[in-house]
Write an enzyme that holds these catalytic residues in place. Structure first.
Site, PDB file in Angstrom:
ATOM      1  CG  PHE A 154     -59.550 -24.024   1.117  1.00 34.76           C
ATOM      2  CD1 PHE A 154     -60.765 -24.666   0.913  1.00 34.76           C
ATOM      3  CD2 PHE A 154     -58.398 -24.658   0.679  1.00 34.76           C
ATOM      4  CE1 PHE A 154     -60.833 -25.915   0.297  1.00 34.76           C
ATOM      5  CE2 PHE A 154     -58.442 -25.905   0.062  1.00 34.76           C
ATOM      6  CZ  PHE A 154     -59.668 -26.530  -0.133  1.00 34.76           C
ATOM      7  N   GLY A 155     -60.170 -22.709   5.427  1.00 37.15           N
ATOM      8  CA  GLY A 155     -59.562 -23.115   6.703  1.00 37.15           C
ATOM      9  C   GLY A 155     -59.962 -24.549   7.007  1.00 37.15           C
ATOM     10  NE  ARG A 156     -58.415 -25.930  13.343  1.00 40.00           N
ATOM     11  CZ  ARG A 156     -58.286 -24.680  13.788  1.00 40.00           C
ATOM     12  NH1 ARG A 156     -59.179 -23.768  13.462  1.00 40.00           N
ATOM     13  NH2 ARG A 156     -57.284 -24.357  14.585  1.00 40.00           N
ATOM     14  CB  ILE A 157     -65.138 -25.671   8.458  1.00 34.12           C
ATOM     15  CG1 ILE A 157     -65.097 -25.790   9.992  1.00 34.12           C
ATOM     16  CG2 ILE A 157     -66.496 -26.167   7.942  1.00 34.12           C
ATOM     17  CD1 ILE A 157     -66.103 -24.934  10.736  1.00 34.12           C
ATOM     18  CB  ALA A 237     -69.868 -19.258   7.608  1.00 38.00           C
ATOM     19  NE  ARG A 238     -70.872 -16.612  13.960  1.00 42.74           N
ATOM     20  CZ  ARG A 238     -70.739 -17.887  14.365  1.00 42.74           C
ATOM     21  NH1 ARG A 238     -71.268 -18.875  13.655  1.00 42.74           N
ATOM     22  NH2 ARG A 238     -70.101 -18.163  15.492  1.00 42.74           N
ATOM     23  CD  GLU A 267     -78.364 -17.475  13.601  1.00 43.65           C
ATOM     24  OE1 GLU A 267     -78.113 -18.113  14.615  1.00 43.65           O
ATOM     25  OE2 GLU A 267     -77.620 -17.406  12.607  1.00 43.65           O
ATOM     26  CG  HIS A 285     -76.394 -21.258  14.276  1.00 44.50           C
ATOM     27  ND1 HIS A 285     -76.071 -19.944  14.473  1.00 44.50           N
ATOM     28  CD2 HIS A 285     -75.211 -21.908  14.173  1.00 44.50           C
ATOM     29  CE1 HIS A 285     -74.745 -19.802  14.485  1.00 44.50           C
ATOM     30  NE2 HIS A 285     -74.217 -20.987  14.308  1.00 44.50           N
TER      31      HIS A 285
HETATM   32  C1  GLV Z   1     -71.077 -21.930  15.831  1.00 51.08           C
HETATM   33  O1  GLV Z   1     -71.609 -21.254  15.005  1.00 51.08           O
HETATM   34  C2  GLV Z   1     -69.773 -21.696  16.342  1.00 51.08           C
HETATM   35  O2  GLV Z   1     -69.177 -20.632  16.079  1.00 51.08           O
HETATM   36  O3  GLV Z   1     -69.270 -22.561  17.067  1.00 51.08           O
END
Ligand code: GLV
Length: 336
Positions: A154-157, A237-238, A267, A285
């Site tokens: 629950f950070g910025r994004i 995210a990743r 990836e 991505h």
């Molecule tokens: C994209 O995945 C970033 O880390 O900016």
């Protein structure tokens, strides 16, 4: 003599223009990741490097770049950078948080909506000329408004996603090591829960945490099995946070209704079987890929190099704040 900066890939022209007056630039102007051997050769005399998330910045890299004093990565994510090793060697590392928050949250919602409302399947039907005419039972999706969204990280994004969820009348459950302030929880209709509860009770599980040893395969077979059969998994995210093999199984066997992914475990490769499944939306991505945001990221990365190598001050967005820069005896004094 101007310091040498290596730029490892095509970046927005406007960002390159910020570097030009100050640096000699070795520009790998391609739309593909620089081969490792090439990278290691080019950084030999570099004072600074502007890299992407496709470059591993590790001990081998630092050995090959003995003069390098700063690495500015054109990404918010830092999982490709060995930060303790950079710090140990007195190399500053900067990244690009902030500028991409809203763009990534928009994209997360785009993934969520397109999987829940089956937009990609509908688009395929239209292009294949297979639309038989309006049908009350055709491509039925699931409602989004009023549902529960589970946000992991629950950070910025994560919070920006929850702000959008408020507009859809949704309830947010979040899992994070830190609670946010109660007034933020109230304004976002959000409640902090244990991870197991989040998986069990959410209609949409969205991944927004960083990738590290503690989050690798956080979304595993057991957790996918614990989700509602009507639920969706969204990951922008990743890739390695999700066990992709387990996800393919979950989608094939109906443990969950669908998924939408922007990132992958290996990836640009995907788990065998993933691209054959109708109940998953796949993007390459793209979460931060708006013109404005990519320019913002490039400009931030370029500015860090100028701020440190030319102006001698602390760069904004320093990731290793405790670093003692090469050749100095104290940390840079950087604001929080
Ligand atoms: C994209 O995945 C970033 O880390 O900016």
């Amino acid at each position: 003599m101007k310091p040498l900066v290596v730029v490892t890939r095509n970046i927005p022209r406007i960002s390159l223009d910020l570097l030009k007056p100050h640096f000699k630039i070795d520009y790998y102007e391609r739309d593909r990741a620089i081969p490792r051997k090439d990278l290691l050769k080019r950084v030999k005399n570099a004072d600074g490097v502007l890299c992407l998330l496709t470059e591993k910045i590790d001990a081998e890299f630092f050995d090959a770049a003995p003069k390098c004093r700063i690495v500015a990565t054109f990404s918010v994510g830092l999982d490709h950078v060995d930060l303790p090793e950079a710090t140990r060697r007195g190399v500053l590392v900067t990244h690009t948080p902030g500028v991409l928050t809203e763009t990534c949250a928009d994209f997360t919602f785009a993934l969520l909506l397109s999987s829940a409302r089956r937009i990609v399947e509908g688009d395929r039907m239209m292009r294949a000329d297979k639309y038989p005419g309006w049908d009350p039972l055709m491509l039925l999706g699931t409602d989004v408004f009023g549902k529960t969204i589970g946000v992991i990280g629950f950070g910025r994004i994560g919070q920006a996603v929850a702000r959008r969820a408020v507009g859809f009348g949704m309830k947010t459950l979040y899992a994070d090591v830190q609670p946010v302030f109660p007034e933020i929880e109230r304004s976002l209709n959000a409640r902090r829960v244990e991870m197991d509860e989040l998986f069990r009770d959410s209609d949409f599980v969205c991944v927004h945490t960083v990738l590290d040893a503690s989050t690798k395969h956080l979304v595993n077979e057991a957790r996918l099995k614990s989700m509602k059969r009507s639920a969706y998994l969204i990951n922008a995210a990743r890739g390695p946070i999700v066990d992709e093999k387990a996800l393919v199984k979950a989608l094939k066997q109906g443990w969950i209704r669908g998924a939408a992914l922007d990132v992958y475990e290996r990836e640009p490769k995907t788990e065998p079987g993933l691209t054959k499944l109708p109940n998953v939306v796949l993007a390459p991505h793209l979460a931060s890929a708006s013109l404005e945001t990519r320019e913002g990221m490039g400009n931030l990365a370029a500015a860090s190099l100028v701020e440190f190598l030319i102006l001698g001050g602390p760069p904004k967005n320093l990731a290793n704040k405790d670093v003692i820069p090469k050749g100095r005896s104290a940390t840079l004094s950087v604001g929080a």
